[in-house]
Design an enzyme around this catalytic site. Structure first.
Site, short mmCIF file in Angstrom:
data_model
loop_
_atom_site.label_atom_id
_atom_site.label_comp_id
_atom_site.label_asym_id
_atom_site.label_seq_id
_atom_site.Cartn_x
_atom_site.Cartn_y
_atom_site.Cartn_z
N GLU A 1 0.86 -1.18 0.00
CA GLU A 1 0.00 0.00 0.00
C GLU A 1 0.89 1.23 0.00
OE1 GLU A 1 -3.63 2.20 2.42
OE2 GLU A 1 -3.43 0.02 2.55
N GLU B 1 4.96 5.12 3.45
CA GLU B 1 4.39 6.41 3.86
C GLU B 1 5.51 7.33 4.35
OE1 GLU B 1 2.57 9.44 4.32
OE2 GLU B 1 1.04 7.90 4.02
N ASP C 1 10.78 7.04 -0.35
CA ASP C 1 10.19 7.25 -1.67
C ASP C 1 9.71 5.92 -2.26
OD1 ASP C 1 9.70 7.84 -4.33
OD2 ASP C 1 11.58 8.90 -4.65
N ASP D 1 -2.40 12.19 -2.83
CA ASP D 1 -2.38 13.63 -3.04
C ASP D 1 -2.61 13.91 -4.53
OD1 ASP D 1 -1.73 16.36 -3.33
OD2 ASP D 1 -0.33 16.26 -1.64
N LYS E 1 -2.67 21.61 -9.07
CA LYS E 1 -2.13 22.64 -9.96
C LYS E 1 -1.36 21.99 -11.11
CE LYS E 1 -1.77 26.17 -6.37
NZ LYS E 1 -0.87 27.10 -5.65
N ASP F 1 -11.22 10.62 -5.00
CA ASP F 1 -12.46 11.40 -5.10
C ASP F 1 -12.26 12.66 -5.93
OD1 ASP F 1 -12.35 13.74 -2.54
OD2 ASP F 1 -10.82 12.21 -2.77
#
Length: 236
Positions: free
Chosen positions: A67, A92, A119, A141, A145, A177
């Site tokens: 994950e 993470e 990473d 994330d 932009k 989402d």
């Protein structure tokens, strides 16, 4: 654990960057878990990877899943408890997220999770070929932009890296989402001959797959009226 400050406008195209390394100050017990429990569970990728990723775990796992960017760790912890013979690697870079999963590991006495705080691209490069049965990327994330789109995890190079480590028949699962990032992911995966989108009807991506554990962020998005897509891609 050291922090690295990153300039979000810097062109660092070889790095799969998720976001901040540290947020709120850790509580005392969280800091203790980082100092004392994490070293026992953290993967060291400085050396050569084992020939079989199942050997990362003791006892050896029946198969291995990854994950990427597990956030608060709710999904990762639930999956590890539901599939006790499967080994789970959680990646993470956000220290507070790492502290949260460590607390769940301690509370649930979970023995089949290993952790990586760096990473994800480096971890994927280290893992043996065809070593994973599944990779999950849940509410990453979105970097909304345009100038930051190069920082989204889903890129042609990371798709190729995932294809290398997934077994034939393994899956990449993506939950998001943000409509733009979902479209981005579909278009990038469509360019890859290594993956097939498994949806046959709308409910296949509008509804969570069976057994899915909703995350805190997912519940928040639903309360705010944002509908997530649940995308599954099979390694061909």
């Amino acid at each position: 654990m050291s922090e690295r400050k990153s300039d979000p406008d810097r062109d660092d195209s070889e790095r799969a960057f998720f976001g901040r390394r540290k947020g709120h100050k850790l509580r005392q017990h969280q800091a203790e878990l980082i100092d004392h429990l994490l070293p026992h569970l953290a993967l060291d990728i400085a050396g050569e990877a084992p020939g079989n990723a199942c050997e990362i775990f003791d006892p050896a796992a029946s198969d291995v899943r990854l994950e990427i960017g597990f956030g608060g760790g709710e999904h990762l912890a639930a999956e590890a408890q539901n599939f006790a013979t499967t080994g789970f690697i959680g990646c993470e870079p956000y220290v507070n997220g790492m502290a949260k999963i460590l607390a769940q590991i301690e509370a649930g006495n979970i023995a089949n999770i290993r952790l990586f705080a760096g990473d994800a691209a480096e971890l994927l490069a280290w893992l043996p070929k065809a070593s994973l049965s599944r990779i999950d990327l849940i509410h990453p994330d979105p970097w909304p932009k345009r100038r930051h789109w190069k920082r989204r995890f889903v890129q042609d190079r990371t798709i190729a890296a995932m294809a290398r480590v997934l077994k034939v028949g393994g899956e990449f699962r993506f939950v998001c989402d943000i409509d733009d990032y979902c479209a981005w992911t579909l278009s990038h995966l469509a360019r890859s001959a290594d993956f097939k989108w498994l949806a046959e009807r709308a409910d296949d991506f509008r509804q969570p797959w069976d057994g899915y554990t909703m995350t805190r962020y997912g519940r928040k998005a639903a309360r705010e009226g944002r509908k997530a897509a649940y995308l599954r891609f099979r390694r061909s």
